[in-house]
Scaffold this active site. Structure first.
Site, mmCIF file in Angstrom:
data_model
loop_
_atom_site.group_PDB
_atom_site.id
_atom_site.type_symbol
_atom_site.label_atom_id
_atom_site.label_comp_id
_atom_site.label_asym_id
_atom_site.label_seq_id
_atom_site.Cartn_x
_atom_site.Cartn_y
_atom_site.Cartn_z
ATOM 1 N N SER A 199 0.839 -1.194 0.000
ATOM 2 C CA SER A 199 0.000 0.000 0.000
ATOM 3 C C SER A 199 0.874 1.245 0.000
ATOM 4 C CB SER A 199 -0.915 0.013 1.225
ATOM 5 O OG SER A 199 -1.781 1.118 1.201
ATOM 6 N N CYS A 325 -7.082 0.363 12.126
ATOM 7 C CA CYS A 325 -8.382 -0.107 11.650
ATOM 8 C C CYS A 325 -9.316 -0.476 12.788
ATOM 9 C CB CYS A 325 -8.197 -1.307 10.720
ATOM 10 S SG CYS A 325 -7.272 -0.902 9.221
#
Length: 386
Positions: A199, A325
């Site tokens: 990412s 998250c």
């Protein structure tokens, strides 16, 4: 008050050179890379060049890279895409208890669709045992997905050994390298892996762009349906500006790995030495040697982690309790629970400091001293945990 950002494992600031590289593709070269006119061809050229640049840094062919919206999509594409496409070969998948939720939740979704998933335990350092992988393998195992380096405690898995173990088995090997990319030398031509997720926003690139490396010959069922972009593997108009920024970020990150490793080790030493001198009780979570250099997870026994994080924030220090998250969740870290059990003191008092672009020695000295003062003020109690 200057805010010291030590949460780079959650996300990282854009490098100035990345911003500069991206800007022309928001206005001058804004075309759709699938368009055949010159405006589209300009965007296509930039897209192709960026793919080549990233491929060279990872030591793979440009045809093996699929651009996605980030690490989560890359993980889902690898796990769900491979499992659904190859279910006729078996329905068993192996992963670990400490994976990122992008992997765990993808595996849980497959369980709802009739697949069996083995969740391997880890030891107190956060490492999977090679023997456990071997024992879990079955004739109907089609996929093994284990992260390269953990996002909460930094422990690096024995990726090469696991990959070699699978050489004579039908199962393919996927690894989530989102945290490892840019701080560990990923020479994919030398690693026995089949798929790898990365990412951009973890390496000072833009959010919303990532990639999946797929070894030649591996077929995936698409997760998205629409156009025929990315060699029919991922539908949707490519985010050209972000991909250009991703390539620049990858270039900068890979070329500065050794320098960063040395600096981050120095940062960690400053924190450890200061807390030791100040007689603060603490323990470092994760493997002592096989670890990502930019992630440092520390437990302060007797200190409530929510109070600690709040006081750090008031002092201008941006740290976290683990995975971004699950921020705001009252649930304990699934990574630390897997390592120490759900009744361990370490789980209730663990904070993650993660280093990156813009951090300095002076900042780390401030973080170390302010953290020591806050921990003492909060009335730390308990004995040192080795």
């Amino acid at each position: 008050m200057e805010v010291v950002y030590v949460d780079h494992a959650a996300t990282s600031p854009l490098h100035p050179d990345v911003i500069e590289a991206m800007l022309p593709y928001f206005h001058t070269y804004f075309g759709n890379p699938s368009s055949i006119h010159q405006v589209g061809r300009q965007a296509r050229q930039a897209l192709d060049q960026a793919r080549v640049k990233i491929a060279r840094k990872l030591k793979v062919s440009e045809q093996s890279l699929v651009f996605t919206s980030g690490g989560t999509e890359s993980d889902n594409m690898a796990i769900i895409g491979y499992a659904l496409e190859h279910q006729k070969l078996g329905n068993h998948i192996i992963t670990s208890e400490i994976e990122h939720h992008a992997v765990l939740h993808a595996c849980q979704e497959l369980e709802k669709r009739g697949f069996e998933v083995t969740y391997l335990p880890v030891d107190e350092t956060g490492r999977v045992k090679l023997n456990d992988v071997q024992t879990a393998l079955r004739d109907d195992t089609i996929l093994v997905t284990l992260m390269f380096g953990n996002n909460e405690v930094g422990t690096i898995q024995p990726i090469k050994d696991i990959g070699e173990l699978l050489n004579d088995h039908q199962a393919v090997f996927h690894t989530d390298a989102v945290q490892a990319c840019g701080v560990v030398d990923l020479q994919l031509d030398e690693l026995p892996i089949d798929m790898l997720s990365v990412s951009a926003h973890k390496i000072n690139g833009p959010k919303g762009i990532g990639l999946l490396y797929v070894r030649e010959g591996i077929k995936l069922r698409p997760v998205l349906y629409g156009g025929e972009q990315e060699r029919k593997r991922r539908a949707g108009t490519e985010n050209v500006a972000a991909i250009v920024g991703f390539a620049k970020a990858m270039e900068i990150a890979v070329e500065s790995i050794k320098e960063k490793q040395e600096l981050y080790h120095q940062f960690a030493r400053i924190l450890i030495d200061t807390w030791t001198k100040e007689e603060v009780l603490f323990s470092i979570n994760g493997h002592q040697y096989e670890r990502l250099p930019h992630v440092m997870n520390v437990s302060f026994p007797g200190v409530n982690i929510e109070s600690l994080l709040m006081n750090l924030d008031l002092a201008g220090i941006a740290a976290s309790s683990g995975s971004a998250c699950t921020a705001g969740s009252i649930e304990p870290s699934h990574v630390l629970v897997a390592m120490f059990g759900d009744s361990s003191e370490r789980i209730q008092s663990a904070v993650r400091f993660s280093f990156g672009l813009g951090n300095t020695i002076e900042q780390m000295e401030r973080v170390a001293k302010d953290t020591a003062l806050i921990v003492k003020r909060l009335g730390q109690q308990g004995e040192f945990i080795s």
